[in-house]
Each structure stands twice: as C-alpha cells, then as structure tokens.
Write a protein that holds these residues in place. Structure first.
Motif, mmCIF file in Angstrom:
data_model
loop_
_atom_site.group_PDB
_atom_site.id
_atom_site.type_symbol
_atom_site.label_atom_id
_atom_site.label_comp_id
_atom_site.label_asym_id
_atom_site.label_seq_id
_atom_site.Cartn_x
_atom_site.Cartn_y
_atom_site.Cartn_z
ATOM 1 N N ARG A 279 0.826 -1.207 0.000
ATOM 2 C CA ARG A 279 0.000 0.000 0.000
ATOM 3 C C ARG A 279 0.858 1.254 0.000
ATOM 4 O O ARG A 279 0.580 2.217 -0.722
ATOM 5 C CB ARG A 279 -0.934 -0.006 1.216
ATOM 6 C CG ARG A 279 -1.824 1.213 1.300
ATOM 7 C CD ARG A 279 -2.745 1.147 2.507
ATOM 8 N NE ARG A 279 -3.499 2.377 2.657
ATOM 9 C CZ ARG A 279 -4.631 2.651 2.017
ATOM 10 N NH1 ARG A 279 -5.130 1.753 1.181
ATOM 11 N NH2 ARG A 279 -5.268 3.791 2.209
ATOM 12 N N LEU A 280 1.904 1.246 0.809
ATOM 13 C CA LEU A 280 2.815 2.401 0.824
ATOM 14 C C LEU A 280 3.460 2.595 -0.540
ATOM 15 O O LEU A 280 3.619 3.727 -1.014
ATOM 16 C CB LEU A 280 3.883 2.207 1.905
ATOM 17 C CG LEU A 280 3.383 2.238 3.357
ATOM 18 C CD1 LEU A 280 4.525 1.918 4.315
ATOM 19 C CD2 LEU A 280 2.769 3.595 3.681
ATOM 20 N N LEU A 281 3.838 1.471 -1.178
ATOM 21 C CA LEU A 281 4.416 1.569 -2.516
ATOM 22 C C LEU A 281 3.401 2.120 -3.506
ATOM 23 O O LEU A 281 3.723 2.981 -4.337
ATOM 24 C CB LEU A 281 4.911 0.195 -2.972
ATOM 25 C CG LEU A 281 5.477 0.116 -4.405
ATOM 26 C CD1 LEU A 281 6.681 1.037 -4.550
ATOM 27 C CD2 LEU A 281 5.848 -1.319 -4.749
ATOM 28 N N ASN A 282 2.149 1.644 -3.415
ATOM 29 C CA ASN A 282 1.111 2.136 -4.319
ATOM 30 C C ASN A 282 0.845 3.624 -4.104
ATOM 31 O O ASN A 282 0.626 4.372 -5.062
ATOM 32 C CB ASN A 282 -0.185 1.344 -4.124
ATOM 33 C CG ASN A 282 -0.080 -0.062 -4.674
ATOM 34 O OD1 ASN A 282 0.745 -0.330 -5.534
ATOM 35 N ND2 ASN A 282 -0.915 -0.959 -4.176
ATOM 36 N N LEU A 283 0.861 4.030 -2.824
ATOM 37 C CA LEU A 283 0.673 5.452 -2.547
ATOM 38 C C LEU A 283 1.809 6.273 -3.142
ATOM 39 O O LEU A 283 1.589 7.365 -3.685
ATOM 40 C CB LEU A 283 0.577 5.685 -1.034
ATOM 41 C CG LEU A 283 -0.694 5.154 -0.347
ATOM 42 C CD1 LEU A 283 -0.588 5.334 1.160
ATOM 43 C CD2 LEU A 283 -1.921 5.866 -0.899
ATOM 44 N N LEU A 285 3.707 5.365 -5.733
ATOM 45 C CA LEU A 285 3.552 5.347 -7.188
ATOM 46 C C LEU A 285 2.416 6.262 -7.620
ATOM 47 O O LEU A 285 2.500 6.935 -8.655
ATOM 48 C CB LEU A 285 3.288 3.913 -7.664
ATOM 49 C CG LEU A 285 4.442 2.925 -7.494
ATOM 50 C CD1 LEU A 285 4.005 1.532 -7.924
ATOM 51 C CD2 LEU A 285 5.662 3.364 -8.301
ATOM 52 N N ARG A 286 1.344 6.275 -6.833
ATOM 53 C CA ARG A 286 0.225 7.168 -7.132
ATOM 54 C C ARG A 286 0.665 8.621 -7.067
ATOM 55 O O ARG A 286 0.300 9.438 -7.920
ATOM 56 C CB ARG A 286 -0.914 6.901 -6.144
ATOM 57 C CG ARG A 286 -2.017 7.939 -6.091
ATOM 58 C CD ARG A 286 -2.834 7.969 -7.347
ATOM 59 N NE ARG A 286 -3.902 8.970 -7.241
ATOM 60 C CZ ARG A 286 -4.662 9.348 -8.247
ATOM 61 N NH1 ARG A 286 -4.486 8.814 -9.445
ATOM 62 N NH2 ARG A 286 -5.605 10.254 -8.088
ATOM 63 N N TYR A 287 1.460 8.948 -6.043
ATOM 64 C CA TYR A 287 1.954 10.323 -5.932
ATOM 65 C C TYR A 287 2.813 10.682 -7.142
ATOM 66 O O TYR A 287 2.666 11.760 -7.728
ATOM 67 C CB TYR A 287 2.755 10.484 -4.638
ATOM 68 C CG TYR A 287 3.309 11.876 -4.446
ATOM 69 C CD1 TYR A 287 2.544 12.862 -3.843
ATOM 70 C CD2 TYR A 287 4.593 12.204 -4.893
ATOM 71 C CE1 TYR A 287 3.037 14.154 -3.678
ATOM 72 C CE2 TYR A 287 5.096 13.491 -4.736
ATOM 73 C CZ TYR A 287 4.315 14.462 -4.133
ATOM 74 O OH TYR A 287 4.802 15.722 -3.987
ATOM 75 N N GLU A 288 3.718 9.771 -7.501
ATOM 76 C CA GLU A 288 4.592 10.053 -8.631
ATOM 77 C C GLU A 288 3.806 10.149 -9.936
ATOM 78 O O GLU A 288 4.164 10.901 -10.839
ATOM 79 C CB GLU A 288 5.665 8.973 -8.748
ATOM 80 C CG GLU A 288 6.652 8.981 -7.592
ATOM 81 C CD GLU A 288 7.671 7.858 -7.688
ATOM 82 O OE1 GLU A 288 7.525 7.023 -8.607
ATOM 83 O OE2 GLU A 288 8.592 7.819 -6.844
#
Length: 721
Positions: A279-283, A285-288
């Motif tokens: 989830r932290l990675l997805n967040l 990636l979502r931010y980027e």
C-alpha cells in the motif's frame, strides 16, 4: 405370451439355419428389455450357442436338463437380468424350440418333445434364478468390502486432512485466525501474531469488534454481521488494524463462515494478507503518477481528476473558476541560459504559485512546459477567480534570481468561470487555452475572461486551418477578377486575381479569412502556385479572345512566405512557359510591409523576375514606414496606393491634404519611372480627381466588383452605395 410367427415357416432347411432363425427370434424378443451393451446382432450371436445347448438337451438320451440351467445362467452373465427377459425367453422356448429344433428325431414322439420342452423351460428359469442370486451375493459382498475400505479411507483421510490443516495453519505465509460467532478469538497462527507485533495475549482472547479502525469502510461491519448471522458465507475487504505499538497494519481480509454437519453456523475463519508495504508503494507510485517530478505540483492527470469532479458536482450553487497560465518569453530564457536554469526558474515559479492557492477548494498544477493552471471551487468563484489571477500576477512581479542573474517573469492568464454541470473538461480547457492566447496577443502580463464569441471565432479559425489542405485537393478554391481600368481612356488595362474559398459549411470566404492561416501553416506556397497557374491561364485565354484590343495584364498577389521560397523564380518561369503568356503581361504584387528592411537576398528573386519583364507592384503603398528613398533600390515598376489615401476624395469638396499627398506621391513615382495604380475607387468624382492628379490606373467598386472572368469587360461605372 409367446411372440407370433410372421416371417418364418417350417421348412426342410439345414440344422444350423434353423438354429440361427431360433436365435434371431430369441434376440428380437429379449433385446428391448436387456441392459447389455451389445447390439441386437451381437446379442443374436451370443444366443446361438445357447440355442444349440437347448436343442441338444431336447434330444439327449438320456434326458439331462443341466445344459438348460447353464443357458439361464448365461443370460444373467450377458446382463439380461430383467424379469421380463426371462419371461420372454420362456415364451420363445415354449413356442419355437420344438418347432425349429425338434426336427431330425423321428424316434421321439411329439408329446415327449413337448414334455421335454416344458422341463427345459423350468431348467432355464432355475438357472436364471440361480445366476441372478449368485450375482446379487457377489455384488453385496463387493459393496460390503467397498464400505469397509471407504470407512477406513475416510478415517485416514480425516487424519491426513487434520494434519495438513495443522501444517498449513502453522506454516502459512498469511495470518489465520479462528473465532466463535460471538467474536471471541480462539486460535491464531504465528504469522498473524507477528503481523500484530508478536504478543500473543494482545491477540488471543480479544473480540473481533475490538479491531475497529477509523478508516474502515462503512459496509465492513455490515458484512460481518451478515456473516455471523448466517446470511452470507464469506466476504473479502481491505481493512486496516492498529498494531500493539499504534502503527497501522493494512490487510486484505477474507472471512469465511464454518458450519456444523447440519449446516448451522459454528465458527468464523479469517485469512489476513499483510499489504502495508504494498500500500505504501502504491501510494508512492500514485503520488509520482499524479505529481510533476520537477516542481512537485499536481500534474495534468490529477488536475483533470479534480476538474472533472468540480464540473460534475451536484451541490446547489456549485461553481468553478479556472486560471490557465502561460509564461511570457520563457523560451528565450531557456535558449539563453539552458534548460537547467529554465528548470530552476520553473521551480521558483511553482513555489510562488503554490503560495497563491492556499484557500479551501483551491489548487495549482503544472500541465507541462511553462503552462500552469489554478482551480478554485465553491459558490463564489466569480469573485474568487479574479482575485486568484491577480494574486498570481502579483507573485510573478518580483524578479527571480537564477545563476546570479535576475529575471522578471510575466504571464498571460485565460480565465474560465461558470456553474458546474454545463461544460465538459475538454470544453473548459479549450476555452481557457483560447482565452490565454488572447491575453498573450494583447501584450501579456494580464488576464482575460473567456468570451463565447471569441471562442467560437478561434474554433472556426482552427477548423479552417485543418480543412485547408484537403480544400486545395478537392478544388474548393476559385478566383474572381477585378478590372484594372486605364484612367486616361477608361479602357480595361488588366485585372487583379483574387482567390476565394467555397467552404462547404461557411460558404464563400474572402482571402482575409484564410490567407493568414495558409501563411501560418505553409500551405500558402502550393496555394499561391495554383493561383498563379489559374490566373496566367485565364490571362492567356483573354489575349486569344480579345487579340484586337491589345494584351491584358494580370496582377497576382505574392505573400511574404512566397518571397522566401527558393522556387519562386523557377515556378513563375515554368507557369509562363506552359501557358505561353509573355512575362510583360504578368504583374506580381508585393506588400510594402513585406519589403521594409529587405536585404539583397530577398530582393534577388524579384530582380530576376523584373529582368525577365515581369512587373513588380508595391501593394498597399503608404501603410508602412519605409523610406521613400528606398524606392530607388527596389525592383518595382508600379506603386499601388492604399485606399486610405483616397477615402477623403469621396467627400465633396475633397480633403485638400489628401489631394496634396496623392499629388506628391504620383509626382515622385513618375520621376522614378513608376506607374501609379489606385485602389478603392468608389465614385465617379473620385476617379476624375485621380485622373487629374496623374494616376495611371485604378480599380474599385465604381468600375466593377470582383467577379467571374467572363465579366471582366463589363464595367458598371456607378457610384458605390
């Protein structure tokens, strides 16, 4: 009841033939009630040896019915176990055995054969019953053995299943927990303990409801209540939990209901997959994916999401305001200092813009390059968006220091504001972009409000621009001709070729509507060549038709883009040679503004054409700021006075200042051996004054409006209304 004899009669055929007939009748009688996999023909072949045994028993000395018992047992072995099969078999034996198999034993009386046949029927029935009983016993024994084996296998399978479950439970990479229907946690595996921090007493003995989290979706606990009440068998959700240290554990949670043998709910089984890192990675990636890598501002993806949300808001009074910003002159900074310095300047600009949009409902994003957008939402955006644009321009007013140098950054802003639910994202962005360029065209460092009429004009211009190439291929352009009249005798001296566009939607368009677009797109070169070809061809046609009236000259306009085209001279020579028109019958008109400050490289093709005999006319003379002394170095032979010099002559009496100016220009032109043509002649008084001032030729509505080539000699000679 025995089947009827229909096709068979007793005849002296051979023994085997009679046996086959008996077997055929037998097979036809019992085949419909058998469960055998054999076909009827195969069944007939199977019965033939049994028929032979029955015949042998019928004639045996001494009489022995045992063979008939074996025949009955053989029927069972062939899966002819239906009682109806036995009944039909006995009927066939009774009716046909003596008939077909009793022949050949004359020493045996008919009564004895009938008696033996009856005993054989009993033997067949006894053999059938014995075979069926033995088969039933065998099947029962097999079922009993299978039951014992199945029970043993079930016990072993249950033991193996429990062992496998325990192995899976303890060694699973996901957390597993079991709770009763009241929510009491009964058992958890080591993986789940580690997920919650490793302290067993913080997990076992707790209730499921103790793990509620503020970020739980509203339906999560509805699903839980439905499961423990038996209304659903399972559910799957994404759920956060608080660990023992207060940190958040994110999981993919699957909860299943375990029922007892009667189907009543008994336990609940939870499977938890730790998704915190993912989830932290997805967040991240979502931010980027939704933020600009250079400035950290939201990018076009996130901005479009927010704009779409604002445009589809359903609240009463919902409105939006959009500021579309483009930096003025940023390309010059990039080109002079390099892209690294340009990037640092963009970062500083982004920081200043971010400080302008801090109120609730406001955001700033970078679309790309030096384009930024600011969005505000709420019920009062009509006032707020103007204030936001003013703050943005104020924030950019202070110089920005980059690499030891200070730069004053200016920007042009297009504003679109309105109620939600009326326009799409694409329509809003298009209007903002058009409005921004309108602000830039007005000098920049300002903002403009969107205007539907200005948007419509810009959209029309864009549509015309995209339609231009195909229009030339489809032949949508045509030429009208306006006569050039000799002021001395009133004869037609020539004509100016004026291109028109017959647009399928907008009708006939004048050159002011599409020539600038053609110059912008580069289509002016092929379009200009086509105009030159058509005009020269028409001039040659006039010469042939009016050979007694002297040659008619054709005037064709050249755009600045055509002057810079390297093929100008070659194209002109090719057109003249193909048509057979003399160079002296062609006049190329060039605007004064196109030749202001022209160097020798630009004048060289015009000199070459002039040396060939082609006249060069300086069009719209007097509208530019050229030095009159430069006329001596230009390869022109005709001056075309702009209509602004002759408008004062339409009044009576004529403006004396205008008369003096025109008189001076005509005198200067004649002293330089230049002919003078006047545009915009609309009255007879105007024409007479221009003739008295010494002008050579004129054109205008007084003589004729632009029209078809066959009307070139039809002069109106009437004052324009």
């Amino acid at each position: 009841m025995a089947p009827e004899v229909t096709d068979f009669a007793v005849d002296p055929d051979g023994l085997e033939d009679r046996l086959r007939r008996f077997a055929t009748i037998w097979s036809r009688a019992i085949f419909p009630v058998t469960a055998t996999s054999m076909t009827r023909v195969e069944l007939e072949k199977h019965l033939l040896p049994l028929a032979r045994r029955l015949r042998e028993s019928l004639h045996a000395r001494p009489f022995d019915p045992q063979a008939a018992q074996r025949a009955g047992a053989a029927l069972v072995e062939a899966h002819c176990t239906d009682p109806e099969a036995l009944s039909r078999t006995l009927g066939v034996v009774d009716a046909y055995l003596v008939l077909y198999c009793g022949v050949g034993a004359p020493e045996q009386p008919a009564e004895e054969s009938r008696a033996r046949c009856a005993r054989l029927q009993h033997a067949v029935a006894a053999g059938f019953a014995q075979g069926l009983r033995e088969r039933t016993l065998v099947e029962q024994e097999a079922i009993a053995r299978s039951s014992l084996v199945a029970r043993s296998d079930a016990v072993q399978a249950l033991h193996a299943t429990e062992a496998r479950f325990r192995a899976v439970f303890e060694g699973a990479a996901i957390g597993i927990g079991i709770a009763d229907l009241e929510g009491n946690v009964l058992e958890v595996n080591e993986t789940l303990l580690r997920m919650f921090g490793g302290l067993e007493h913080h997990v076992r003995g707790r209730k499921v409801t103790d793990w509620a989290h503020p970020e739980d979706r509203p339906h999560v606990w509805d699903l839980y209540r439905e499961l423990v009440s038996g209304e659903r068998d399972d559910y799957r959700v994404e759920k956060p939990f608080f660990r023992n240290d207060g940190t958040v554990l994110w999981t993919n949670l699957t909860v299943s209901l375990l029922r007892d043998a009667e189907g009543r709910p008994e336990y609940q089984l939870a499977l938890m997959e730790d998704t915190t890192e993912r989830r932290l990675l997805n967040l991240r990636l979502r931010y980027e994916a939704t933020h600009d890598a250079l400035t950290g501002l939201p990018n076009r993806t996130l901005f479009f999401e927010r704009l779409e949300k604002a445009l589809t808001a359903t609240a009463d009074g919902a409105r939006f305001g959009l500021c579309y910003l483009d930096l003025d002159g940023f390309k010059a900074i990039n080109d002079s200092l390099g892209h690294a310095a340009g990037d640092r300047l963009l970062v500083e600009v982004a920081d200043r813009l971010q400080s302008c949009a801090t109120a609730p409902g406001e955001m700033v994003a970078r679309l790309g390059g030096d384009e930024f957008v600011a969005l505000t939402t709420g019920p009062d955006t009509q006032r707020e968006v103007d204030d936001l644009a003013t703050r943005i321009l104020g924030a950019l007013a202070s110089p920005i220091r980059v690499d030891g140098r200070e730069f004053t950054v200016r920007g042009s802003i297009g504003i679109v504001e309105g109620p939600a639910g009326e326009r799409t994202t694409a329509e809003v962005l298009r209007s903002a972009d058009i409005t921004m360029y309108r602000a830039k065209s007005a000098g920049g460092n300002r903002f403009e409000l969107a205007d539907p009429e200005a948007d419509a004009r810009a959209i029309t211009r864009h549509g015309l621009t995209t339609a231009l190439p195909a229009a030339l291929d489809r032949g949508e352009f045509f030429i009208e001709y306006q006569p050039l009249v000799h002021l001395g005798d009133g004869s037609v001296h020539g004509a100016e070729a004026l291109v028109r566009w017959c647009h399928p939607q907008h009708g006939v368009l004048g050159p002011d509507r599409f020539i600038p677009l053609a110059e912008h797109t580069g289509l002016i070169v092929p379009l200009g060549r086509w105009v030159l070809q058509e005009a020269v061809r028409q001039a040659r046609y006039w010469q042939k038709r009016h050979s007694d009236g002297g040659p008619l000259r054709i005037n064709v306009n050249l755009s600045p883009a055509q002057l810079h085209h390297p093929g100008l001279v070659a194209d002109t020579v090719d057109v003249l040679q193909r048509s057979g028109l003399e160079p002296g019958a062609l006049c190329l008109e060039v605007t004064e503004s196109a030749l202001i400050g022209a160097d020798e490289d630009l004048l060289k093709p015009l000199r070459q054409l002039a040396e060939m005999g082609v006249d060069i006319a300086l069009d719209d003379f007097g509208t530019g700021y050229s030095n009159l002394a430069n006329l001596r170095r230009l390869p022109v032979s005709v001056l075309k006075l702009d209509r602004s010099f002759t408008q004062g002559m339409q009044r009576h009496p004529a403006d004396p200042v205008d008369l003096k100016i025109v008189e001076g220009i005509v005198s200067l032109a004649h002293s330089l051996q230049l002919a003078v043509t006047v545009e915009g002649v609309e009255t007879g008084a105007q024409a007479e004054q221009l003739r008295e001032l010494g002008c050579d030729t004129a054109q205008g509505w007084y003589y004729a409006r632009p029209g078809a080539p066959d009307r070139i000699h039809s002069l109106v000679l009437a004052d324009a209304v």
